[in-house]
Design an enzyme around this catalytic site. Structure first.
Site, short mmCIF file in Angstrom:
data_model
loop_
_atom_site.label_atom_id
_atom_site.label_comp_id
_atom_site.label_asym_id
_atom_site.label_seq_id
_atom_site.Cartn_x
_atom_site.Cartn_y
_atom_site.Cartn_z
N ASP A 52 0.83 -1.20 0.00
CA ASP A 52 0.00 0.00 0.00
C ASP A 52 0.86 1.25 0.00
O ASP A 52 2.09 1.19 0.14
CB ASP A 52 -0.91 0.01 1.23
CG ASP A 52 -1.87 -1.16 1.27
OD1 ASP A 52 -2.21 -1.67 0.18
OD2 ASP A 52 -2.26 -1.57 2.38
N TYR A 110 6.12 -9.97 6.25
CA TYR A 110 6.09 -8.53 6.52
C TYR A 110 6.69 -8.28 7.90
O TYR A 110 6.53 -9.09 8.82
CB TYR A 110 4.66 -7.99 6.51
CG TYR A 110 4.12 -7.62 5.16
CD1 TYR A 110 4.30 -6.33 4.65
CD2 TYR A 110 3.42 -8.55 4.39
CE1 TYR A 110 3.78 -5.98 3.41
CE2 TYR A 110 2.90 -8.20 3.15
CZ TYR A 110 3.09 -6.92 2.67
OH TYR A 110 2.58 -6.58 1.45
#
Length: 268
Positions: A52, A110
Site C-alpha cells: 500500500d 512482513y
C-alpha cells in the site's frame, strides 16, 4: 519470450503503493516506464505482494516477460541506471515460464517496526512508528498475537475497499520481540488482506499499552467485530521483507543482505 525475475527494494515513502493507478506515482508505474525505455514497448510486471501507499519493501519479488537478447542477469544493472535512487534492483535472473512471482510464492513475510523509545530518532523516522507514550509490553502483545496462527477468517483486519472474494488466510508464524527501544512485529502468511498488518499492529499496540485486554483483542478478530477495529498503524513502519518459494531463484537469499542494518537484530 523469456521470463525474468527481479529482487526489488524500494522506499515506499515516495510512492502511492506498488500497483499502477490514475493520478498517483507508484512503484509499478516507474518500473514499467524504465522497462519501456529498454524495449520501446509496454512490459507488464507482476509482484509477489501489492504494498500500500507508504509501505516499504526490502525484498519484493517481481517478474516480467520479454522478447530480448539481453540476458536475465543484466537487467539489474540496466534498470538501476534508469530508476530513481528510491527503487533498487538487487538481482535479476531468468526463470522458467511456469514460475510466477505471486502464484508460486509459498508465503510472504512482513515486518512492522515500532520505535518505543522516549525520544524520536531521525535516522529511522521514515521506517518506523514512534509510539512512545507508554512502554509497550511486548510479551502481552506476543501472547495475544499467537492466537492468530493458522488458517482463520480475518475479516476484522481487512480495510474497506478490498476486492478479495473472502477474508480467510493462513498465518504461518507471528513473532514479536524487543531490541532495545525497537519492537519488531514479524508476520509470515500465505496471503495478506488489504491493510491487514497495520490493523493488527494497531490493535496489538493497544494490548501492549494495556488499553485493551488480550481477550478483547481475540474477541474482536474471532467474532469479526470490524467496527471495533479502528486503529491502524502508520504505513511508514511496515516493510515487505520477502517472498519465499519452494526453490530459491535468487542468490541473495539471506535477509541480512538487503534489510536495513539497524533493523536486522532478531531476524529469523
Amino acid at each position: 519470450m523469456k521470463r525474468v525475475a527481479l529482487l526489488v527494494q524500494y522506499d515506499g515513502y515516495h510512492y502511492s503503493g506498488w500497483q499502477k493507478q490514475k493520478n498517483a506515482t507508484t512503484v509499478q508505474e516507474i518500473l514499467e516506464s524504465a522497462l519501456f525505455k529498454i524495449t520501446n514497448h509496454t512490459v507488464k510486471t507482476f509482484a509477489a505482494g501489492r504494498t500500500d501507499a507508504g509501505v516499504h519493501a526490502s525484498g519484493q519479488v517481481v517478474h516480467f516477460d520479454i522478447d530480448s537478447v539481453i540476458p536475465g542477469f543484466s537487467y539489474s544493472n540496466i534498470l538501476n541506471n534508469l530508476l530513481p535512487s528510491t527503487i533498487r534492483i538487487l538481482e535479476s535472473v531468468e526463470v522458467k515460464n511456469s514460475w510466477h512471482a505471486c502464484y508460486s510464492a509459498v508465503y510472504r513475510h512482513y515486518r512492522y517496526v515500532i520505535n518505543n523509545g522516549k525520544f524520536p530518532n531521525l535516522f529511522i523516522n521514515n521506517w518506523s512508528w514512534h509510539r512512545y507514550q507508554k512502554v509497550l509490553d511486548e510479551v502481552l502483545m506476543l501472547h495475544a498475537s499467537k492466537t492468530m496462527e493458522g488458517e482463520h477468517d480475518f475479516f476484522a483486519f481487512q480495510k474497506s475497499g478490498s476486492n478479495r472474494r473472502n477474508s480467510v488466510t493462513l498465518i504461518k508464524n507471528i513473532d514479536i520481540k524487543r531490541v532495545e527501544d525497537l519492537i519488531l512485529v514479524d508476520i509470515k502468511a500465505t496471503g495478506f488482506l488489504y491493510g491487514m498488518v497495520r490493523l493488527i499492529v494497531g490493535q496489538l499496540v493497544l494490548v501492549g499499552e494495556k488499553k485493551i485486554s488480550s481477550d478483547i483483542f481475540i474477541d474482536r478478530w474471532v467474532n469479526k467485530k470490524k467496527n471495533d477495529v479502528k486503529e491502524s498503524a502508520p504505513a511508514k513502519g511496515l516493510c515487505f521483507v520477502n517472498a519465499v518459494y519452494e526453490e530459491n531463484v535468487f542468490k541473495k537469499v539471506n535477509n541480512n543482505d538487503f534489510f536495513p542494518l539497524f533493523l536486522i537484530n532478531g531476524f529469523s
